[in-house]
Design a protein around this motif. Structure first.
Motif, PDB file in Angstrom:
ATOM      1  N   SER A 215       0.704  -1.030  -0.090  1.00 21.45           N
ATOM      2  CA  SER A 215       0.014  -0.068  -0.003  1.00 21.45           C
ATOM      3  C   SER A 215       0.941   1.207  -0.024  1.00 21.45           C
ATOM      4  O   SER A 215       0.313   2.338  -0.100  1.00 21.45           O
ATOM      5  CB  SER A 215      -0.928  -0.037   0.873  1.00 21.45           C
ATOM      6  OG  SER A 215      -0.445  -0.381   2.326  1.00 21.45           O
ATOM      7  N   CYS A 216       2.255   1.120   0.012  1.00 20.49           N
ATOM      8  CA  CYS A 216       3.096   2.268  -0.084  1.00 20.49           C
ATOM      9  C   CYS A 216       3.252   2.673  -1.648  1.00 20.49           C
ATOM     10  O   CYS A 216       3.594   1.884  -2.248  1.00 20.49           O
ATOM     11  CB  CYS A 216       4.398   2.062   0.476  1.00 20.49           C
ATOM     12  SG  CYS A 216       5.597   3.361   0.114  1.00 20.49           S
ATOM     13  N   VAL A 217       2.828   3.862  -1.949  1.00 18.81           N
ATOM     14  CA  VAL A 217       2.784   4.243  -3.366  1.00 18.81           C
ATOM     15  C   VAL A 217       4.209   5.134  -3.760  1.00 18.81           C
ATOM     16  O   VAL A 217       4.122   5.733  -4.517  1.00 18.81           O
ATOM     17  CB  VAL A 217       1.656   5.000  -3.945  1.00 18.81           C
ATOM     18  CG1 VAL A 217       0.266   4.052  -3.767  1.00 18.81           C
ATOM     19  CG2 VAL A 217       1.327   6.206  -3.060  1.00 18.81           C
ATOM     20  N   GLN A 218       4.784   5.208  -2.556  1.00 16.47           N
ATOM     21  CA  GLN A 218       6.287   5.948  -2.807  1.00 16.47           C
ATOM     22  C   GLN A 218       6.148   7.345  -3.304  1.00 16.47           C
ATOM     23  O   GLN A 218       6.866   7.910  -3.792  1.00 16.47           O
ATOM     24  CB  GLN A 218       6.947   5.089  -3.755  1.00 16.47           C
ATOM     25  CG  GLN A 218       7.344   3.842  -3.347  1.00 16.47           C
ATOM     26  CD  GLN A 218       8.037   2.720  -4.295  1.00 16.47           C
ATOM     27  OE1 GLN A 218       8.004   3.154  -5.571  1.00 16.47           O
ATOM     28  NE2 GLN A 218       8.657   1.780  -4.109  1.00 16.47           N
ATOM     29  N   CYS A 219       5.125   7.870  -2.613  1.00 13.66           N
ATOM     30  CA  CYS A 219       4.930   9.454  -2.799  1.00 13.66           C
ATOM     31  C   CYS A 219       5.711  10.343  -2.090  1.00 13.66           C
ATOM     32  O   CYS A 219       5.826  11.421  -2.239  1.00 13.66           O
ATOM     33  CB  CYS A 219       3.430   9.780  -2.391  1.00 13.66           C
ATOM     34  SG  CYS A 219       2.976   9.587  -0.805  1.00 13.66           S
ATOM     35  N   GLY A 220       6.466   9.944  -1.182  1.00 14.84           N
ATOM     36  CA  GLY A 220       7.214  10.596  -0.229  1.00 14.84           C
ATOM     37  C   GLY A 220       6.815  11.639   0.771  1.00 14.84           C
ATOM     38  O   GLY A 220       7.351  12.345   1.144  1.00 14.84           O
ATOM     39  N   TYR A 221       5.358  11.594   0.848  1.00 11.69           N
ATOM     40  CA  TYR A 221       4.485  12.476   1.948  1.00 11.69           C
ATOM     41  C   TYR A 221       5.129  12.284   3.292  1.00 11.69           C
ATOM     42  O   TYR A 221       5.071  13.336   4.126  1.00 11.69           O
ATOM     43  CB  TYR A 221       3.195  12.320   1.839  1.00 11.69           C
ATOM     44  CG  TYR A 221       2.470  12.968   0.598  1.00 11.69           C
ATOM     45  CD1 TYR A 221       3.067  13.180  -0.760  1.00 11.69           C
ATOM     46  CD2 TYR A 221       1.211  13.395   0.638  1.00 11.69           C
ATOM     47  CE1 TYR A 221       2.534  13.839  -1.736  1.00 11.69           C
ATOM     48  CE2 TYR A 221       0.718  13.797  -0.568  1.00 11.69           C
ATOM     49  CZ  TYR A 221       1.460  14.248  -1.602  1.00 11.69           C
ATOM     50  OH  TYR A 221       0.502  14.763  -2.426  1.00 11.69           O
ATOM     51  N   CYS A 222       5.848  11.053   3.578  1.00 10.83           N
ATOM     52  CA  CYS A 222       6.325  10.875   4.972  1.00 10.83           C
ATOM     53  C   CYS A 222       7.959  11.432   4.925  1.00 10.83           C
ATOM     54  O   CYS A 222       8.128  11.446   6.272  1.00 10.83           O
ATOM     55  CB  CYS A 222       6.113   9.380   5.122  1.00 10.83           C
ATOM     56  SG  CYS A 222       7.188   8.490   3.725  1.00 10.83           S
ATOM     57  N   LEU A 223       8.504  11.858   4.117  1.00  6.98           N
ATOM     58  CA  LEU A 223       9.978  12.191   4.134  1.00  6.98           C
ATOM     59  C   LEU A 223       9.864  13.447   5.154  1.00  6.98           C
ATOM     60  O   LEU A 223      10.939  13.259   5.889  1.00  6.98           O
ATOM     61  CB  LEU A 223      10.513  12.581   2.785  1.00  6.98           C
ATOM     62  CG  LEU A 223      10.531  11.455   1.699  1.00  6.98           C
ATOM     63  CD1 LEU A 223      11.535  11.778   0.750  1.00  6.98           C
ATOM     64  CD2 LEU A 223      11.221  10.206   2.499  1.00  6.98           C
TER      65      LEU A 223
ATOM     66  N   ARG B 263      12.698   2.390   4.014  1.00  7.02           N
ATOM     67  CA  ARG B 263      12.699   1.404   4.961  1.00  7.02           C
ATOM     68  C   ARG B 263      11.677   0.375   4.263  1.00  7.02           C
ATOM     69  O   ARG B 263      11.956  -0.731   4.357  1.00  7.02           O
ATOM     70  CB  ARG B 263      12.541   1.766   6.218  1.00  7.02           C
ATOM     71  CG  ARG B 263      13.769   2.552   7.007  1.00  7.02           C
ATOM     72  CD  ARG B 263      13.293   2.942   8.248  1.00  7.02           C
ATOM     73  NE  ARG B 263      14.521   3.580   8.864  1.00  7.02           N
ATOM     74  CZ  ARG B 263      14.600   4.719   9.277  1.00  7.02           C
ATOM     75  NH1 ARG B 263      13.483   5.566   9.583  1.00  7.02           N
ATOM     76  NH2 ARG B 263      15.894   5.167   9.944  1.00  7.02           N
ATOM     77  N   ILE B 264      10.451   0.919   4.152  1.00  6.41           N
ATOM     78  CA  ILE B 264       9.542   0.023   3.566  1.00  6.41           C
ATOM     79  C   ILE B 264      10.126  -0.552   2.270  1.00  6.41           C
ATOM     80  O   ILE B 264       9.819  -1.830   1.936  1.00  6.41           O
ATOM     81  CB  ILE B 264       8.200   0.920   3.427  1.00  6.41           C
ATOM     82  CG1 ILE B 264       7.570   1.418   4.503  1.00  6.41           C
ATOM     83  CG2 ILE B 264       7.074   0.077   2.485  1.00  6.41           C
ATOM     84  CD1 ILE B 264       6.626   2.615   4.544  1.00  6.41           C
ATOM     85  N   ASN B 265      10.774   0.081   1.388  1.00  8.29           N
ATOM     86  CA  ASN B 265      11.034  -0.403   0.111  1.00  8.29           C
ATOM     87  C   ASN B 265      11.993  -1.400   0.354  1.00  8.29           C
ATOM     88  O   ASN B 265      11.782  -2.554  -0.420  1.00  8.29           O
ATOM     89  CB  ASN B 265      11.773   0.603  -0.563  1.00  8.29           C
ATOM     90  CG  ASN B 265      12.238   0.313  -2.153  1.00  8.29           C
ATOM     91  OD1 ASN B 265      11.605  -0.331  -2.832  1.00  8.29           O
ATOM     92  ND2 ASN B 265      13.596   0.191  -2.122  1.00  8.29           N
TER      93      ASN B 265
ATOM     94  N   ALA C 254       1.399  10.850   8.640  1.00 11.70           N
ATOM     95  CA  ALA C 254       1.672  11.694   7.568  1.00 11.70           C
ATOM     96  C   ALA C 254       1.233  11.007   6.071  1.00 11.70           C
ATOM     97  O   ALA C 254       0.601  11.361   5.212  1.00 11.70           O
ATOM     98  CB  ALA C 254       3.187  12.130   7.115  1.00 11.70           C
ATOM     99  N   CYS C 255       1.104   9.686   6.125  1.00 15.12           N
ATOM    100  CA  CYS C 255       1.036   8.787   5.011  1.00 15.12           C
ATOM    101  C   CYS C 255      -0.732   8.986   4.494  1.00 15.12           C
ATOM    102  O   CYS C 255      -1.489   8.483   5.037  1.00 15.12           O
ATOM    103  CB  CYS C 255       1.328   7.433   5.288  1.00 15.12           C
ATOM    104  SG  CYS C 255       0.920   6.367   3.921  1.00 15.12           S
ATOM    105  N   PRO C 256      -0.719   9.346   3.334  1.00 14.10           N
ATOM    106  CA  PRO C 256      -2.247   9.492   2.815  1.00 14.10           C
ATOM    107  C   PRO C 256      -2.889   8.116   2.106  1.00 14.10           C
ATOM    108  O   PRO C 256      -4.154   7.838   2.510  1.00 14.10           O
ATOM    109  CB  PRO C 256      -1.790  10.146   1.461  1.00 14.10           C
ATOM    110  CG  PRO C 256      -0.381  10.100   0.938  1.00 14.10           C
ATOM    111  CD  PRO C 256       0.100   9.766   2.457  1.00 14.10           C
TER     112      PRO C 256
HETATM  113  S1  SF4 Z   1       3.478   8.664   2.821  1.00 11.32           S
HETATM  114 FE1  SF4 Z   1       5.254   7.365   2.628  1.00 11.32          FE
HETATM  115  S2  SF4 Z   1       4.714   5.322   3.540  1.00 11.32           S
HETATM  116 FE2  SF4 Z   1       2.978   6.332   2.716  1.00 11.32          FE
HETATM  117  S3  SF4 Z   1       2.685   5.806   0.634  1.00 11.32           S
HETATM  118 FE3  SF4 Z   1       3.887   7.843   0.793  1.00 11.32          FE
HETATM  119  S4  SF4 Z   1       6.012   6.904   0.477  1.00 11.32           S
HETATM  120 FE4  SF4 Z   1       4.725   5.377   1.467  1.00 11.32          FE
END
Ligand code: SF4
Ligand code: FAD
Ligand code: SF4
Lengths: 434, 469
Positions: free
Chosen positions: A19-27, A46-48, A80-82
């Protein structure tokens, strides 16, 4: 041993990484990414890595060790994760999977075993720690030791943490701790108080004050014997089985009394109690009992607010107050408003919000001891924002954070002008309880 | 096989005196992805704030024919920063020192690693605005925005990134540092290399500094939400308003699938039985706004809106925009894989495109959600699927190809904002024709004779097809 990919996927919870779409919103909210600026130390990174194990692209699992070790487990990334990635759960299973395979060097193995299986869960052992602190402080040894500078040479920088310990309670006083308190005035709730292991040993006074405040607000309070460590430190270090054992002991202990709430005053422990239902979800005998336990678990601030707050809180007009929320309270228990509401209910309080308040202070259980340098980088960030508030009081809601903020204050040489307190201590002061 | 040898690493380390050279397995994996598909390991990842060091690295790469990939925060949805042929990733997100607002010139000077949202904030502090607003602003770098020529909802009225860049500092693929454009809005000295670099997806050089144009911030804004029983009617409403003399700042569309997804995710009281809603934001002088809001509401009713809602206060306004914000997270709860397309058509063709999308959805039996910046023709048809389901992914591939064809046939384009990268390269010729594509290849050849700068992007390899399964 050659394992099938299926097994690894199961163990590492590969399906959850999808379910991680690698959007980077958590960075931007991840403290280890903000301080290192390296993707390997970001939630997405880490998830990757876990995902790559599940896809058979990483076969040498030691590749994951450092990145996962350096994670604080603060779970700001989850908030933070959408897309709702269950990072905490992925992290926990990945750590457990690594611990299972890891061949610790003998002394480390012994230390882990002693600490996790014998020290934290044992009242006697934790009492010894508490007593040592008391003796150490009262005997004047503390002052003498500090002068010699010997503390600085302790392993794992324990010396610096020593500087943050204070107000230990005498063994006699600890023994006398009340096992019951009656509600002042009209009784609103009956609650059971969760003492916590580190909290009880090192911050016994805060526990005592918590019971008093609960009674003051209108709760009959019971302190149940046979309760034990919440298991958070175990779960976060990959010692899941031990965590489950402790959870069961607590559930069984608290089932003895019929109460409205099970109240704790430590954000980290509270988060663990809040997730007992997840921890034991697959155990048919315990799943329902765990869910019932979790449903009753509350942070003390929630219960005080539910009681309608505390009467007659008065502030010291000279002081300026700021608040450093506990990550596990914010991101796991999702308790954010109650502590602020309590603080703001103090008449005349001069309260300033801190920038980036939701960023972890770097304490994270025993992270600050094991990953000292990374932790101090994170603490430096936190102290920058703390100093900017000009506050003379920093409020926390978790023992780890309290020690860490005290350490931050020491490191910045601000001990003369700034103090760090648990919310309960500050509320007690404002209510005139000592 | 690695293209970077141990002796190259030695040389790289001797060049990079102020930054980090990462070669651990864990680091290589952590720079192997972006917001799209695929895992490609670089041999080495380099972080440095020194433009001179970066230029020396490019010189080395050019001499040794090592592929170089500029990278921002890897939020690209088209594979832009993926190191598809191994080599070095240059992580430019660390190059974030400069963020200056020059009020008297109405410009900002920025380093490429600065987050777009930080430019928004800095400009706003001085009563100014940097209009391009990709929804990833708070995590994407301005360098990435420039390279992808990103845009957002405000593109409708204010245009996209390229409309606000007036000067660049660039490291060429041969390792030279050049300056294009300058600090003036008017500048006709020679070819406009600035605009050539913007949108070149890191294939023509590395942006190391940019000069951006700013606008005064409009004093007020208002919002309208209109509810429709037919998606095609909603499309007509958009065209109608745009030809009425009103130019909204934003005009966003949500179709039924996205409305339902949002309501399931977080109940906001949206009309789940409606086929579409549009959200309109108007900005400008408060007095003019009063008039325009009324006019826009009337136009919506005229083309068949079922209801029109005008929020009374900031809180209600925020609530309405929240619905739009939640579409992305809400739809991935349905199935894990999201193929986010951004095919764009001329504004007048929006109703036809809506109809074509519905046909494609039914024909391939896919979960298609349409939402996005409808006002500028940049619909976001998103396909929600499960990448582990190979049979489904085959259907998705066909549907995607047909969406592109529909857009091009209606006089539109493959990509309005996400870029070509690896994902859309196979469709380039369909839109540009063989000569058009060849002219671009020739430009690339002149700039980058050894094809080291972000190879494998934009231009299709022989026989390359869209592969999602
Ligand atoms: S916020 Fe982070 S953990 Fe959530 S989908 Fe985006 S990259 Fe993945
Ligand atoms: C949830 C989400 C929402 C999004 N919404 C939008 C949207 O509304 N509008 C939109 O347009 N896009 C959107 N995007 C796509 C993406 O955010 C943009 O393309 C963004 O500009 C990428 O920035 P980045 O810093 O992540 O760059 P990266 O993804 O790291 O790189 C993008 C490209 O730029 C190149 N590059 C990066 N820095 C430089 C540099 N300094 N010099 C030369 N080349 C460079 C890379 O090689 C690559 O080709 C969205 C993405 C996500 C995940
Ligand atoms: S838990 Fe905290 S430290 Fe760990 S990845 Fe998430 S935000 Fe970063």
């Amino acid at each position: 041993m050659k394992e099938s990919l299926e097994e690894l996927r199961e163990e590492f919870q590969y399906n959850k990484t999808n379910s991680c779409v690698q959007c980077g919103y958590c960075l931007p909210v991840c403290p280890t990414y903000v301080t290192t600026r390296i993707e390997t130390h970001s939630p997405r990174g880490r998830i990757n890595l876990v995902k790559m194990v599940g896809e058979g692209k990483i076969t040498d699992l030691s590749v994951l060790e450092e990145p996962l070790d350096l994670c604080l487990g603060c779970r700001a990334c989850e908030t933070a994760c959408p897309t709702g990635v269950e990072y905490g759960s992925i992290l926990e299973s990945a750590r457990a999977a690594l611990v299972k395979r890891k061949k610790f060097k003998a002394p480390v193995r012994l230390l882990r075993k002693t600490m996790f299986q014998n020290v934290f869960p044992s009242k006697t052992a934790m009492n010894v720690i508490g007593n040592t602190f008391w003796l150490y402080e009262k005997s004047g040894l503390q002052k003498a030791m500090r002068k010699t500078g010997i503390m600085k040479k302790l392993p794992y920088h324990l010396g610096e943490f020593e500087a943050t310990m204070s107000q230990a309670v005498s063994p006699a006083e600890r023994k006398q701790a009340p096992s019951k308190a009656k509600a002042k005035g009209e009784k609103k709730y009956t609650v059971a108080f969760f003492t916590g292991c580190i909290m009880d040993a090192m911050f016994h006074r805060i526990n005592r004050l918590s019971v008093q405040l609960l009674a003051e607000a209108g709760c009959d309070v019971i302190v149940i014997p046979n309760q034990t460590c919440c298991g958070a430190l175990h779960a976060h270090s990959g010692e899941i089985e031990e965590a489950k054992r402790l959870a069961k002991q607590n559930i069984a202990a608290f089932e003895q009394e019929n109460v409205d709430f099970i109240v704790n005053n430590a954000g980290g422990c509270g988060a663990m109690l809040h997730e007992y239902d997840h921890l034991l979800a697959d155990d048919p005998e315990w799943a329902d009992r765990a869910a019932a336990f979790t449903a009753k678990s509350r942070d003390i601030s929630q219960v005080l607010v539910a009681c309608g707050g505390l009467p007659n809180l008065r502030s010291n007009p000279e002081e300026r107050v700021t608040y450093q929320p506990s990550c596990h309270m914010t991101n796991v228990q999702k308790v954010t408003e109650e502590p602020l509401n309590l603080l703001k209910s103090i008449s005349g309080i001069n309260f300033v919000e801190m920038e980036q308040a939701n960023m972890c202070c770097g304490s994270a259980g025993i992270y600050n001891i094991i990953n000292y340098d990374a932790s101090m980088d994170i603490l430096d960030e936190k102290m920058k924002h703390t100093k900017a508030t000009g506050a003379s009081v920093v409020i926390t809601t978790n023992p780890g954070c309290l020690i860490q903020m005290k350490l931050g204050i020491e490191r910045e040489k601000l001990s003369d002008s700034v103090r760090a307190l648990h919310l309960v201590e500050y509320l007690a002061e404002a209510a005139g309880i000592s | 096989m690695k293209v970077v040898t141990p002796s190259h690493i030695e040389e790289i380390k001797s060049i990079v005196k102020t930054g980090k050279v990462l070669t651990d397995e864990s680091d290589r994996f952590s720079y192997s992805f972006d917001g799209s598909f695929g895992t490609f390991l670089p041999d080495v990842v380099i972080q440095t704030k020194s433009v001179e060091e970066l230029a020396s690295l490019v010189k080395l790469a050019n001499r040794e024919k090592i592929p170089v990939y500029p990278r921002g925060q890897a939020t690209s949805l088209s594979g832009g920063p993926l190191p598809v042929k191994g080599g070095m990733v240059l992580d430019l997100s660390v190059l974030d020192d400069v963020l200056e607002i020059h009020e008297e010139d109405l410009i900002a000077v920025v380093s490429p690693g600065v987050l777009t949202a930080d430019i928004h904030k800095a400009a706003e502090k001085k009563g100014l605005m940097y209009p391009p607003d990709p929804s990833s602003s708070h995590v994407s770098t301005i360098g990435g925005n420039l390279a992808e020529n990103s845009g957002g909802p405000r593109g409708l009225k204010y245009g996209v990134t390229k409309d606000y860049v007036i000067g660049l500092e660039v490291i060429t693929p041969e390792g030279e540092i050049i300056h294009t454009g300058g600090r003036t809005v008017k500048n006709v000295t020679g070819y406009d290399l600035t605009k050539l670099i913007v949108g070149s997806e890191g294939t023509l050089g590395i942006i190391t500094k940019a000069i951006l144009r700013l606008l005064p911030k409009p004093p007020a804004s208002e919002t309208i939400m209109a509810v429709f029983d037919s998606l095609v009617d909603a499309g007509s409403a958009i065209s109608k308003i745009l030809s009425s003399g009103i130019l909204p700042a934003k005009m966003e569309l949500m179709d039924q699938a996205s409305i339902v997804a949002v309501e399931n995710y977080e109940p906001l009281g949206l009309p789940v039985d409606a086929e579409a809603i549009i959200l309109i934001e108007l900005d400008g002088h408060p007095l003019a706004l009063k008039d325009e809001i009324k006019q826009a509401a009337e136009l919506c009713y005229l083309v068949g809106a079922r209801a029109v809602r005008i929020p009374k206060n900031e809180a209600e306004k925020a609530e309405i925009w929240k619905a739009r914000k939640l579409v992305s997270p809400a739809i991935v709860r349905i199935k894990p894989t999201k193929i986010s397309e951004d095919a764009t058509v001329p504004r007048s063709k929006i109703p036809q495109m809506c109809a074509r999308l519905q046909e494609i959805r039914d024909k391939y039996n896919i979960h298609l959600v349409v939402f996005g910046h409808a006002g500028d023709g940049n619909l976001h048809p998103n396909i929600i699927c499960d990448k582990n389901d190979i049979e489904e992914m085959r259907r998705v591939e066909q549907a995607v190809a047909e969406i592109f064809t529909a857009a091009v046939e209606l006089g539109g384009t493959l990509s309005g904002e996400h870029g070509i990268g690896t994902m859309k390269a196979p469709f380039m010729e369909m839109e540009l024709g063989p000569v058009g594509l060849d002219m671009m290849k020739r430009i690339k050849k002149v700039w980058d004779p050894n094809n080291i700068m972000n190879p494998g992007k934009i231009f299709p390899e022989k026989g390359q097809k869209l592969e999602l399964s």
